[in-house]
Motif scaffolding. Structure first.
Motif, PDB file in Angstrom:
ATOM      1  N   GLU A  40       0.804  -1.259  -0.013  1.00  0.00           N
ATOM      2  CA  GLU A  40       0.084  -0.023   0.067  1.00  0.00           C
ATOM      3  C   GLU A  40       0.909   1.244   0.074  1.00  0.00           C
ATOM      4  O   GLU A  40       0.557   2.356  -0.758  1.00  0.00           O
ATOM      5  N   ASP A  41       1.852   1.249   0.753  1.00  0.00           N
ATOM      6  CA  ASP A  41       2.893   2.342   0.533  1.00  0.00           C
ATOM      7  C   ASP A  41       3.668   2.582  -0.727  1.00  0.00           C
ATOM      8  O   ASP A  41       3.613   3.643  -1.452  1.00  0.00           O
ATOM      9  N   SER A  46       0.782   4.917   0.619  1.00  0.00           N
ATOM     10  CA  SER A  46       0.080   4.905   1.782  1.00  0.00           C
ATOM     11  C   SER A  46      -1.457   5.540   1.961  1.00  0.00           C
ATOM     12  O   SER A  46      -2.045   5.527   2.884  1.00  0.00           O
ATOM     13  N   LYS A  47      -2.069   5.429   0.657  1.00  0.00           N
ATOM     14  CA  LYS A  47      -3.333   6.166   0.645  1.00  0.00           C
ATOM     15  C   LYS A  47      -3.291   7.487   1.346  1.00  0.00           C
ATOM     16  O   LYS A  47      -4.430   7.760   2.143  1.00  0.00           O
ATOM     17  N   GLY A  48      -2.351   8.261   1.192  1.00  0.00           N
ATOM     18  CA  GLY A  48      -2.197   9.352   1.969  1.00  0.00           C
ATOM     19  C   GLY A  48      -1.837  10.640   1.055  1.00  0.00           C
ATOM     20  O   GLY A  48      -1.345  11.888   1.312  1.00  0.00           O
TER      21      GLY A  48
ATOM     22  N   ARG B  33       5.900  16.830   6.331  1.00  0.00           N
ATOM     23  CA  ARG B  33       6.006  15.346   6.255  1.00  0.00           C
ATOM     24  C   ARG B  33       7.378  15.047   6.442  1.00  0.00           C
ATOM     25  O   ARG B  33       7.859  14.050   6.971  1.00  0.00           O
ATOM     26  N   PHE B  39       5.720   9.404   5.869  1.00  0.00           N
ATOM     27  CA  PHE B  39       5.544   8.751   4.537  1.00  0.00           C
ATOM     28  C   PHE B  39       5.162   7.589   4.611  1.00  0.00           C
ATOM     29  O   PHE B  39       4.087   6.927   3.698  1.00  0.00           O
ATOM     30  N   GLY B  40       5.417   6.846   5.484  1.00  0.00           N
ATOM     31  CA  GLY B  40       5.376   5.231   5.460  1.00  0.00           C
ATOM     32  C   GLY B  40       3.802   4.958   5.813  1.00  0.00           C
ATOM     33  O   GLY B  40       3.288   3.622   5.404  1.00  0.00           O
ATOM     34  N   ALA B  41       3.463   5.430   7.160  1.00  0.00           N
ATOM     35  CA  ALA B  41       2.185   4.869   7.589  1.00  0.00           C
ATOM     36  C   ALA B  41       0.907   5.414   6.724  1.00  0.00           C
ATOM     37  O   ALA B  41       0.944   6.591   6.416  1.00  0.00           O
ATOM     38  N   SER B  42      -0.103   4.641   6.921  1.00  0.00           N
ATOM     39  CA  SER B  42      -1.291   5.265   6.253  1.00  0.00           C
ATOM     40  C   SER B  42      -1.765   6.227   7.262  1.00  0.00           C
ATOM     41  O   SER B  42      -1.915   6.119   8.190  1.00  0.00           O
ATOM     42  N   GLN B  43      -2.587   7.093   6.367  1.00  0.00           N
ATOM     43  CA  GLN B  43      -3.144   8.315   7.003  1.00  0.00           C
ATOM     44  C   GLN B  43      -4.594   7.741   7.359  1.00  0.00           C
ATOM     45  O   GLN B  43      -5.169   6.814   6.753  1.00  0.00           O
ATOM     46  N   GLN B  45      -8.196   7.474   7.160  1.00  0.00           N
ATOM     47  CA  GLN B  45      -8.856   7.569   5.905  1.00  0.00           C
ATOM     48  C   GLN B  45     -10.388   8.180   6.389  1.00  0.00           C
ATOM     49  O   GLN B  45     -10.974   7.651   7.252  1.00  0.00           O
TER      50      GLN B  45
END
Lengths: 512, 51
Positions: A40-41, A46-48, B33, B39-43, B45
C-alpha cells in the motif's frame, strides 16, 4: 516551403538546468526508497495523497508529449479546432470524473481491477488487468523522450530512448507512488509554468491576434477564417463526435483511478480533479495557440517552416531567452516523464497485483508483492522500449489503447460502482469483458488487415459493402460499435447467470 | 484587443498562477511530512459521503 528540423543551441545555464532536473528526479526516487514498507505504501503512497499532490500528479500524468506536440501540430495545420474539437470533449470528461471520484474512493479498493474481481470473479479480473496493461504501455512517451534527448544532447535516437527510460525506471522502481507523485509535482510545475510563460512571450512578441492573423494569411495566401473557426471550417458534428469518443477513456483511466484510490479522502480526490480541470484546459489551449503562432511566424518570414510536430518547440526556441530554453526543455521532458513513470507503475500493478497474485499465488506475502511489483516495473519498461524501437509510426496506437479499456471495462465497472441494487452475476462480467476485450482486438485486426490509411482523415479506415451500399468504417468507430454488444452481453449474463456466484475477491487484499 | 488575445492571457495566467499556488501548498505539506517522517504509515481515512 521546405520543412527543416529544429536545431537547439544551449548556453551553460540551460545545461545546468537540464542536468540538475534529471539528477533531481533520480534523487527523489532514492529518497523514497526506504519509506515504503508495504504494498500500500509502494503502490498507493499509503493512501495519503492530499489535494496539492493529487492535482500535480493527475494533471502531469494525463498530459504527455502527445498533447504537447499533437495538439500544437493540429493547431499548426488546422487552427483552433485543435482545441475546440479535439481537446474540449476531454474537459467535459474531467468534470464528470471529478463528480464521480468520491464514489470510487469510498469503496476503499486498491485498483479498479479489484472492483471487477469483487463483483464478477476471476475471469473479469484477469481480462480487465490485461486491458489496463495494454492501455498503460508507454511507447509514445518513450519515443518522444528519445526524440528530445537526441535533439538536446545530439545523441542517437535509440540511446536517447534507453537513457530516458533508465532515469524514469530508477525513480519509479525505487520510490513507488510517493516518488512518482513527488516528481510529478515538480514536473507539473515546470511543464505548466514554462508553457504559460512561453505562450505569452511568443504571442506578445509576434504582435498579438492581428499580426498572427496577418502571418497566417501570408502563409496560406488566402483569408485564414477557418483557422479561427471551432470546426476548422470542415469538420461535421459527426466527425467531431467520432474524435471525441476517445475521451471516454478518462472515465476508466487506470492512472486516474489509482490516484483516486491513493487519495487521503473522497473529498480531496474530487477537489483535485475540479481544480485540475482549468489547468488541463488551459494547457491544451496553449499548445494549440503556439502551433497557430508558429504558422504566423513562418508566414511573416521570421522563421523557416519546421516539421509540424516540431512547430511548438521551434516557435518557443525563437522567442524565449537563454536560461529559459533549458527550463522549457526540462518542461518538455517533464511532460513525458510524468506520464511514463505513472504508467510504468500502473502496468506493473496490473501484472503482479491484478494478474499474477490472484491467478498463480493467492498467498503471496506483502513483502514479495512489493518485490515482484518492482520487477514488473522493469518488465513494463522493457516492453515499452521494445515497442518504441519496433514502431516507426504509432498513429492509432492511442485509439486502440482507448478502445480496449473503454470497451472492456466501462460498462461492467460503472454498473458495479453505481448500480448497487442490481444483482450482479459472474456471467454478466465474464461475457461483457470477453466481448469488449476480444471484440476490440478482432475489430482492429479487421481494420488493419482489410483497411487502409486515409490521408484525408489521417486514420485507418475500411470500406464495407452491405446491401448494395458502401460504408466507411474508421478505427475510432470501434468505441461505439462494440459497447452495444458489451451491454447486450452484460444483460444476457444478468438474466442467465446465478445471482449468488462466488466473488473473486483477491484473498490477501484485506491485509494489503 | 480581441477575444483571442484575452483567451491567451487567461490561459497563460491559469498555467502560471494555478500551479504556483498548488506548489506552495505542496511545499508546506512536504516540509511537515519530512519533519515528521510521515510517509510510510497510512493516514486516517475518511469514509462515507463526500461533503
Amino acid at each position: 516551403m521546405e520543412e527543416v528540423s529544429v536545431s537547439i543551441a544551449l548556453t551553460w545555464i540551460d545545461w545546468v538546468i537540464i542536468v540538475a532536473y534529471l539528477l533531481g528526479m533520480i534523487y527523489i526516487g532514492l529518497y523514497f526508497q526506504k519509506k515504503n514498507k508495504s504494498f500500500e505504501d509502494y503502490f498507493l503512497a499509503s493512501k495519503g495523497l492530499t489535494m496539492p499532490l493529487l492535482i500535480g500528479t493527475l494533471v502531469s500524468t494525463f498530459f504527455g508529449l502527445d498533447t504537447l506536440f499533437g495538439t500544437s501540430e493540429i493547431g499548426f495545420y488546422e487552427g483552433v479546432t485543435g482545441f475546440f474539437a479535439y481537446a474540449l470533449p476531454y474537459t467535459g470528461m474531467y468534470i464528470i470524473v471529478a463528480c464521480l471520484a468520491p464514489k470510487f474512493r469510498e469503496l476503499n479498493s486498491n485498483t479498479f481491477v479489484d472492483i471487477m474481481g469483487d463483483n464478477y470473479g476471476k475471469f473479469s479480473r484477469v481480462v480487465s488487468a490485461l486491458s489496463s496493461f495494454f492501455y498503460s504501455t508507454n511507447t509514445m512517451e518513450l519515443m518522444g523522450m528519445g526524440f528530445i534527448f537526441a535533439l538536446v544532447f545530439k545523441m542517437p535516437y535509440w540511446l536517447g530512448v534507453l537513457i530516458a527510460a533508465a532515469i524514469v525506471v530508477i525513480y519509479t522502481y525505487t520510490g513507488g507512488l510517493w516518488a512518482v507523485a513527488t516528481t510529478d509535482m515538480i514536473q507539473f510545475l515546470v511543464m505548466t509554468v514554462t508553457l504559460g510563460v512561453a505562450l505569452i512571450l511568443c504571442w506578445v512578441d509576434v504582435g498579438g491576434f492581428h499580426q498572427v492573423q496577418a502571418g497566417i494569411a501570408a502563409y496560406l495566401g488566402e483569408d485564414p477564417w477557418y483557422y479561427f473557426h471551432p470546426s476548422g471550417g470542415y469538420l461535421t458534428a459527426g466527425v467531431i463526435a467520432a474524435y471525441a469518443l476517445t475521451s471516454l477513456a478518462v472515465l476508466c483511466e487506470p492512472a486516474f483511478l489509482q490516484r483516486i484510490f491513493a487519495s487521503r479522502s473522497p473529498k480531496e480526490a474530487r477537489n483535485a480533479l475540479f481544480i485540475g480541470t482549468p489547468i488541463w484546459t488551459a494547457y491544451e489551449f496553449a499548445c494549440c495557440m503556439l502551433g497557430l503562432t508558429a504558422v504566423a511566424v513562418v508566414g511573416l518570414g521570421m522563421m523557416e517552416e519546421p516539421h509540424a510536430n516540431q512547430a511548438l518547440i521551434a516557435v518557443v526556441m525563437k522567442y524565449v531567452p537563454a536560461g529559459f530554453v533549458g527550463l522549457f526543455l526540462a518542461g518538455v521532458l517533464a511532460a513525458a516523464m510524468s506520464t511514463a513513470d505513472s504508467y510504468f507503475l500502473v502496468s506493473s500493478g496490473n501484472l503482479v497485483y491484478d494478474f499474477y497474485r490472484p491467478v498463480f499465488k493467492p498467498d503471496l506475502s506483502d513483502e514479495k508483492l512489493v518485490a515482484y511489483t518492482k520487477r514488473a516495473v522493469l518488465i513494463s519498461a522493457v516492453i515499452s522500449v521494445a515497442l518504441a524501437f519496433y514502431f516507426e509510426r504509432i498513429m492509432g496506437v492511442w485509439v486502440f489503447q482507448a478502445s480496449i479499456i473503454i470497451n472492456t471495462v466501462l460498462i461492467p465497472l460503472y454498473a458495479a460502482v453505481f448500480l448497487k441494487k442490481l444483482k450482479k452475476t459472474k456471467l454478466s462480467g465474464t461475457l461483457a469483458t470477453a466481448v469488449g476485450f476480444f471484440g476490440t482486438i478482432a475489430y482492429y485486426i479487421m481494420i488493419t488487415v482489410a483497411g487502409y490509411f486515409s490521408e484525408d482523415w489521417e486514420t485507418m479506415v475500411m470500406e464495407l459493402n452491405l446491401f448494395g451500399r458502401t460504408y466507411v468504417l474508421w478505427q475510432e468507430y470501434g468505441i461505439f460499435l462494440i459497447p452495444p454488444f458489451v451491454l447486450l452481453a452484460y444483460i444476457i449474463g444478468l438474466i442467465f447467470g446465478k445471482k449468488d456466484d462466488t466473488k473473486g475477491r483477491a484473498p490477501a487484499r484485506e491485509g494489503a | 484587443m480581441t477575444g483571442w488575445d484575452i483567451g491567451v492571457y487567461v490561459a497563460s495566467a491559469v498555467l502560471i498562477i494555478g500551479p504556483l499556488i498548488t506548489f506552495a501548498l505542496y511545499l508546506a505539506e512536504i516540509r511537515r511530512r519530512i519533519k515528521e517522517d510521515d510517509f510510510g504509515a497510512s493516514q486516517p481515512q475518511e469514509t462515507g459521503t463526500a461533503k
